[in-house]
Motif scaffolding. Structure first.
Motif, mmCIF file in Angstrom:
data_model
loop_
_atom_site.group_PDB
_atom_site.id
_atom_site.type_symbol
_atom_site.label_atom_id
_atom_site.label_comp_id
_atom_site.label_asym_id
_atom_site.label_seq_id
_atom_site.Cartn_x
_atom_site.Cartn_y
_atom_site.Cartn_z
ATOM 1 N N GLY A 36 0.827 -1.194 0.000
ATOM 2 C CA GLY A 36 0.000 0.000 0.000
ATOM 3 C C GLY A 36 0.862 1.245 0.000
ATOM 4 N N ARG A 37 0.359 2.296 0.627
ATOM 5 C CA ARG A 37 1.100 3.547 0.682
ATOM 6 C C ARG A 37 2.350 3.410 1.545
ATOM 7 N N GLY A 38 3.396 4.163 1.144
ATOM 8 C CA GLY A 38 4.622 4.129 1.917
ATOM 9 C C GLY A 38 5.224 2.743 1.956
ATOM 10 N N THR A 39 5.529 2.267 3.145
ATOM 11 C CA THR A 39 6.124 0.942 3.307
ATOM 12 C C THR A 39 5.104 -0.072 3.846
ATOM 13 N N SER A 40 3.821 0.243 3.741
ATOM 14 C CA SER A 40 2.795 -0.649 4.275
ATOM 15 C C SER A 40 2.552 -1.833 3.350
ATOM 16 N N PHE A 41 2.105 -2.928 3.939
ATOM 17 C CA PHE A 41 1.638 -4.066 3.166
ATOM 18 C C PHE A 41 0.421 -4.673 3.858
ATOM 19 N N TYR A 42 -0.331 -5.459 3.090
ATOM 20 C CA TYR A 42 -1.510 -6.143 3.596
ATOM 21 C C TYR A 42 -1.416 -7.618 3.210
ATOM 22 N N ALA A 43 -1.780 -8.489 4.133
ATOM 23 C CA ALA A 43 -1.765 -9.927 3.872
ATOM 24 C C ALA A 43 -3.007 -10.539 4.492
ATOM 25 N N ILE A 51 -7.568 -9.762 7.693
ATOM 26 C CA ILE A 51 -6.563 -9.003 6.956
ATOM 27 C C ILE A 51 -5.551 -8.435 7.942
ATOM 28 N N TYR A 52 -4.269 -8.645 7.641
ATOM 29 C CA TYR A 52 -3.182 -8.089 8.441
ATOM 30 C C TYR A 52 -2.593 -6.881 7.736
ATOM 31 N N ARG A 53 -2.163 -5.912 8.516
ATOM 32 C CA ARG A 53 -1.459 -4.758 7.988
ATOM 33 C C ARG A 53 -0.062 -4.731 8.606
ATOM 34 N N GLY A 54 0.943 -4.552 7.741
ATOM 35 C CA GLY A 54 2.307 -4.551 8.238
ATOM 36 C C GLY A 54 3.121 -3.424 7.656
ATOM 37 N N THR A 58 9.754 -1.562 9.264
ATOM 38 C CA THR A 58 9.968 -2.005 10.644
ATOM 39 C C THR A 58 9.933 -3.518 10.787
ATOM 40 N N GLY A 59 9.425 -4.216 9.758
ATOM 41 C CA GLY A 59 9.348 -5.670 9.818
ATOM 42 C C GLY A 59 8.307 -6.177 10.787
ATOM 43 N N THR A 60 7.200 -5.446 10.926
ATOM 44 C CA THR A 60 6.147 -5.826 11.860
ATOM 45 C C THR A 60 4.809 -5.964 11.135
#
Length: 296
Positions: A36-43, A51-54, A58-60
């Motif tokens: 997603g935006r910036g360094t975000s991801f969704y799994a 749905i997880y957001r990471g 930061t690796g979180t």
């Protein structure tokens, strides 16, 4: 997503470089991933629908959308950054879900196929809307999105040519769109090929010279395509001709941290795959699920 639970012998591959493993805390399965935006991801938790957001920096990761009582599935997914929406393929229920990324609320639910007779597997975005694959049927589905982010009425596209082949246990799977939206590339798991599809007519042609056995999710960028070969525990990089008539596998990645990866996303020069661990069963029975991030 693959239902074939047979171990395959991996090809010789290059080790993935500068890896990081991000645990999806509390996940009971996994399949889809997108950035997603910036360094975000969704799994997604495949069978629970959560749905997880990471954060890739930061690796979180943490739980973002908690689906009540596992009443949904979460297969492939993609983010519409312009309208702050998350599109998620809904699997065996024949559904697709659209979530508001500000609140996590459900913005829309679409009944694309017949429950139990469809498998809505993956999704890609064009400047006109979202395209979904159906592994069980020779068709694609389209959800229009207006320039203002308004969701329209779903449409169905009948396929012809090699992409219409549903003779295998597992058929159309991952999907990607060219930047102009004039061609869709659809991965066919059973045949181990990539097919170029005309989104207006549904006509398709196989991209010659590209063998991708056990292919699952795919990612397209600037004439390069990355394909996840799930049970082979590899990701291959394909250089495509501009007319998409043929391509060449130019690099193969593998890692001891890959555990039947399913789908792939990117951020800058980094790739991220999510471990589905389908070799433990279907539904899988592993105690932990992860995202593996590595240099491309």
């Amino acid at each position: 997503m693959a239902a074939l639970l047979v171990a395959l012998t991996p090809a010789v591959a290059t080790a993935a470089q500068d890896e990081e493993v991000i645990v999806l805390p509390g996940a009971t399965s996994a399949e889809g991933i997108t950035t997603g935006r910036g360094t975000s991801f969704y799994a997604g938790d495949l069978f629970a629908g959560d749905i997880y957001r990471g954060d890739l920096r930061t690796g979180t990761a943490e739980l973002f959308i908690d689906v009540p009582n596992g009443s949904r599935m979460a297969v492939g997914m993609t983010v519409d950054e312009a309208h702050n929406l998350l599109f998620v393929a809904g699997g065996f229920a024949g559904t697709a879900y659209v979530y508001d990324l500000d609140t996590g609320a459900t913005a829309a639910t679409y009944q694309l196929g017949t429950p139990g007779a469809a498998l809505i597997n993956d999704v890609t975005l064009t400047n006109k809307g979202a395209w979904f694959t159906d592994t069980a049927n020779p068709r694609l589905y389209f959800v229009p999105v207006s320039p203002l982010g308004e969701l329209g009425t779903q449409e169905t596209l009948a396929l012809s040519g090699p992409a219409a082949d549903t003779s295998g246990q597992f058929n159309n799977n991952g999907i990607a769109a060219t930047p102009d939206g004039r061609t869709l590339i659809v991965a066919h798991t059973g045949n181990g090929v990539l097919n170029a599809v005309d989104p207006t007519t549904g006509a398709s042609a196989t991209i010659a010279g590209v063998s991708v056995p056990s292919v699952d999710g795919i990612l397209l960028e600037a004439g390069r395509l990355w394909a996840v070969e799930n049970f082979l525990n590899t990701v291959v990089e394909v250089k495509l001709r501009p007319d998409l008539t043929s391509g060449t596998v130019v690099k193969t990645y593998t890692s001891p941290n890959f555990h039947v990866p399913a789908t792939i996303a990117k951020h800058g020069n980094r790739l991220a795959v999510v471990n589905a661990k389908f070799d433990t069963g279907f539904p899988p029975t592993a105690s932990q699920y992860e995202v593996v991030v590595f240099d491309r």
